[in-house]
Design an enzyme around this catalytic site. Structure first.
Site, mmCIF file in Angstrom:
data_model
loop_
_atom_site.group_PDB
_atom_site.id
_atom_site.type_symbol
_atom_site.label_atom_id
_atom_site.label_comp_id
_atom_site.label_asym_id
_atom_site.label_seq_id
_atom_site.Cartn_x
_atom_site.Cartn_y
_atom_site.Cartn_z
ATOM 1 N N LYS A 59 4.863 -3.349 -6.798
ATOM 2 C CA LYS A 59 6.247 -3.071 -7.155
ATOM 3 C C LYS A 59 7.228 -3.799 -6.260
ATOM 4 C CE LYS A 59 9.723 -1.263 -9.225
ATOM 5 N NZ LYS A 59 10.149 -1.995 -10.437
ATOM 6 N N TRP A 73 -4.002 -1.848 -1.052
ATOM 7 C CA TRP A 73 -3.942 -3.097 -1.805
ATOM 8 C C TRP A 73 -4.603 -4.131 -0.903
ATOM 9 C CZ3 TRP A 73 -1.810 -4.366 -6.550
ATOM 10 C CH2 TRP A 73 -1.735 -5.734 -6.826
ATOM 11 N N GLU A 111 4.212 -11.123 -16.865
ATOM 12 C CA GLU A 111 3.800 -10.029 -15.964
ATOM 13 C C GLU A 111 2.913 -9.011 -16.637
ATOM 14 O OE1 GLU A 111 6.552 -8.127 -12.850
ATOM 15 O OE2 GLU A 111 7.838 -8.491 -14.562
ATOM 16 N N HIS A 147 12.510 -33.580 -22.760
ATOM 17 C CA HIS A 147 12.270 -34.494 -21.640
ATOM 18 C C HIS A 147 10.842 -34.368 -21.122
ATOM 19 C CE1 HIS A 147 16.408 -35.805 -21.582
ATOM 20 N NE2 HIS A 147 16.745 -34.532 -21.765
ATOM 21 N N CYS A 200 0.853 -1.189 0.000
ATOM 22 C CA CYS A 200 0.000 0.000 0.000
ATOM 23 C C CYS A 200 0.895 1.247 0.000
ATOM 24 C CB CYS A 200 -0.859 0.038 1.258
ATOM 25 S SG CYS A 200 -1.799 -1.464 1.528
ATOM 26 N N ASN A 252 0.061 0.339 6.227
ATOM 27 C CA ASN A 252 0.654 -0.500 5.188
ATOM 28 C C ASN A 252 1.267 -1.694 5.901
ATOM 29 O OD1 ASN A 252 2.157 -1.658 3.148
ATOM 30 N ND2 ASN A 252 3.639 0.016 2.999
ATOM 31 N N GLY A 253 0.934 -2.910 5.454
ATOM 32 C CA GLY A 253 1.489 -4.112 6.080
ATOM 33 C C GLY A 253 0.390 -5.087 6.432
ATOM 34 N N GLU A 264 14.138 -14.642 -17.665
ATOM 35 C CA GLU A 264 13.756 -13.248 -17.437
ATOM 36 C C GLU A 264 12.744 -12.786 -18.491
ATOM 37 O OE1 GLU A 264 13.619 -11.235 -15.261
ATOM 38 O OE2 GLU A 264 13.434 -9.274 -16.193
ATOM 39 N N LYS A 274 8.974 -11.413 -17.751
ATOM 40 C CA LYS A 274 8.568 -10.069 -18.188
ATOM 41 C C LYS A 274 7.300 -10.153 -19.018
ATOM 42 C CE LYS A 274 10.284 -7.907 -16.526
ATOM 43 N NZ LYS A 274 11.225 -7.715 -15.497
ATOM 44 N N ARG A 333 2.802 1.364 -6.936
ATOM 45 C CA ARG A 333 2.896 0.277 -5.970
ATOM 46 C C ARG A 333 1.731 -0.697 -6.095
ATOM 47 N NH1 ARG A 333 6.494 2.353 -2.149
ATOM 48 N NH2 ARG A 333 5.766 1.216 -0.345
#
Ligand code: M6R
Length: 617
Positions: free
Chosen positions: A612, A84, A496, A512, A11, A108-109, A489, A493, A36
């Protein structure tokens, strides 16, 4: 929709006291924290001695509309929040700020023991309006506010809270005053000219001041028109150091780019060069200043790289580079696994934690575990004031500047650049390469900004590849060695920000099992830049081609393939050793993901379900 404990959460908190229009300052700050991730927002402002709260489910646009409709709180002191959802669905009532009349908070948390606290408070006669864990904090503060002493109420309350929190607090009896406290979630105090701010991140107040103070765990802040004061959990006054942010407002804005992600991709030549300039002296990498001496490197028997997501993928590049050049075994561990796997790690080991935000909970826990086992710890962190940066024995602050887009791009490149330099120095310190070779490798790495620029010049080609991917349901990335690390990577990307299912495989591993998923027209993006394994990679391309796959090759300029093997190719024009080509190559892969996202009508800066940085498990 119910979000369970353990979901990603980040948040945004802002708070202000000064002479400006507080509602405007809070809304502006919340906009800077939008990256965020959030699903609702709200502000509470002292207006003529009363706390006026406006909050709503939805984006800041919904808040702006509500403020226009209901009237903007008029005042000079207040707190704001982007939420959030974790406990309780996104809704008006679950949005912050939460209040019980005397105390209003933003949080926040995650409060892990909120259920027990709620039961206790219910017995004491408190009633709850929301389903959040945060409202419990407002009530608990009120409970301990019996003596009408805010500081005491905060001290008593934080003693009872389990979990992580950053709190902005208003007490109705103390207008024009904001309190804050934190444990495990970031909170920064902005110090202006007779005005003060709190925020989850610096960009929220950067437009007003560059001066800031980090609020540490278990510290309490009180800010009012007379100034700011800090206390420890026993109520003892403490002194804090004012620091100056190196970022400027421009760095935290889009500067004409349609998205932060595209801007950050374009910043890579500059920030990679900055990283090299920062760590290279007289043509060779030097780490003595941070304590990473040749003597220490000689004594290291194993290296662990501990990180999450993209930062972990930078670690995989490091693994290939350090093992190849310095012949030291390297293990790359996902931080959330490392922290619980009882790793065999000790004083002869070097544990490198890599993190853009420096706040990722699992990475931080991995660092703490490594320290407790006596390992030497090195952090590679982009956010200077972050917890990981401060906790590690040694730290490299990467100079990427603020990375706002959720999908990490430039932070990865600077991490990789720093890790290459460590690999070079490692090899030199252990006598595997001589100074001439150390200089040559460093000079080669200095070619990467130009090679990345070459990729950026040809971004139309990435855009064209994206146009071929826009409607696919699934695709694969394959590669060997460094190209496998890049495939991991690239796949992350793409997933996401495009929501297309993709998988990354070591090219030789597909047969395999996973090859059964290859059928007509499934795109297989083959990263094929490493000449030592190129014939093998080409065989793997042919295997999937024979089963109908559409092959998109990302290869070095001049690479030859047999006729008809490749449907599309993108050449990386880079005059440098193969092992260093990941830097320009990743830029092409980032651009492909970016353009695919845009073509699919998605905002790449704010992908669904993602935050983020991830400050809870
Ligand atoms: O802040 P950190 O580098 O520690 O974050 C780690 C991951 O959460 C992060 O890299 C994530 O995977 C990004 N969204 C990738 O683009």
């Amino acid at each position: 929709m119910i979000f369970l404990k353990g979901d990603k959460i980040m948040c945004g908190i802002v708070g202000y006291i000064g002479r400006r229009d507080c509602s405007d300052v809070l809304m502006d700050g919340l906009e800077k924290l939008e990256y965020r991730g959030y699903d609702s927002a709200g502000i509470a402002v002292f207006e003529n001695g009363e706390i006026k709260t406006v909050k709503t489910r939805g984006k800041l646009k919904a808040m702006t509309e509500k403020l226009a409709r209901d009237g903007k709180p008029q005042g000079f002191c207040g707190i704001g929040h982007t939420r959030w959802a974790t406990h309780g669905e996104p809704s008006d009532v679950n949005s912050h700020p939460h209040s019980n009349g005397r105390v209003t908070i933003v949080h926040n948390g995650i409060i892990e023991n909120y259920a027990q606290l709620k039961e206790f408070l219910t017995e004491k006669g408190y009633e709850f309006k929301s389903q959040t864990d945060s409202e419990v904090v407002a009530c608990l503060l009120d409970y301990y506010y019996a003596e009408r002493n805010p500081l005491r109420a905060i001290m008593e309350t934080v003693r009872e809270l389990h979990g992580s929190f950053a709190l902005g607090i208003l007490f109705k009896d103390f207008p024009e005053r904001v309190y804050a406290v934190r444990k495990g979630s970031p909170l920064i105090v902005g110090v202006g000219d007779n005005e003060y701010f709190i925020a989850s991140d610096i960009p929220a107040f950067l437009k007003y001041t560059k001066k800031y103070i980090i609020l540490d765990d278990d510290e309490i802040l009180c800010m009012d028109t007379n100034g700011i004061e800090f206390f420890d959990v026993h109520g003892i006054t403490i002194k804090k150091e004012i620091q100056t942010a190196e970022w400027d407002v421009e760095q935290a804005q889009k500067c004409g780019y349609p998205h932060y992600m595209l801007k950050e991709i374009h910043e890579q030549p500059t920030v990679v060069r900055k990283t090299l300039d920062m760590l290279v002296k007289d043509g060779v990498p030097v780490f003595d200043e941070i304590g990473l001496t040749d003597k220490m490197l000689r004594g290291v028997s194993r290296v662990f790289v501990v990180a999450c997501g993209t930062a972990m993928h930078a670690g995989i590049i490091a693994r290939y580079a350090i093992e190849k050049l310095a012949r030291v075994p390297v293990t790359v561990e996902v931080a959330s696994e490392f922290r619980y796997m009882e790793p065999i790690v000790g004083e002869n080991d070097l544990v490198i934690v890599v993190s853009q935000s420096g706040e990722t909970a699992d990475t931080k826990a991995g660092l703490e575990l490594a320290k407790s086992r006596g390992a030497k710890t090195l952090a590679i962190v982009n956010v200077k004031y972050s917890a990981i940066a401060r906790e590690a024995d040694m730290c490299i602050h990467t100079p990427a500047g603020p990375e706002i887009a959720v999908a990490s791009t430039k932070a990865y490149s600077v991490q990789v650049a720093a890790l290459y330099l460590i690999a070079f120095r490692f090899a030199f310190a252990r006598g595997i390469i001589l100074e001439d070779e150390l200089k040559r490798l460093t000079e080669q790495l200095y070619r990467s900004p130009e090679a990345i620029e070459n990729v950026l010049k040809n971004k139309d080609e990435c855009q064209f590849i994206a146009s071929q991917l826009v409607n696919v349901e699934t695709l694969f990335f394959i590669g060997r060695g460094f190209d496998y690390a890049l495939s991991l990577e690239a796949s992350l990307k793409l997933k996401e920000i495009t929501y297309i299912h993709s998988e990354a495989y070591a090219a030789g591993e597909l047969k395999h099992g996973t090859i059964s998923l290859i059928e007509d027209n499934v795109p297989v993006i083959t990263v094929a830049t490493q000449q030592n394994v190129l014939p093998k990679t080409i065989s793997n391309m042919e295997e999937v081609k024979a089963r109908g796959a559409k092959i998109i090759a990302i290869c070095r300029k001049g690479t030859e393939f047999a006729e008809d093997t490749v449907d599309l190719r993108l050449d990386i024009d880079a005059d440098m050793d193969d092992i260093l080509v990941p830097l320009p190559t990743v830029c092409a892969l980032q651009l492909i993901a970016y353009y695919t996202s845009v073509l699919r009508g998605i905002d790449p800066d704010k992908p669904r379900n993602l935050a983020k940085s991830v400050t809870t498990e």
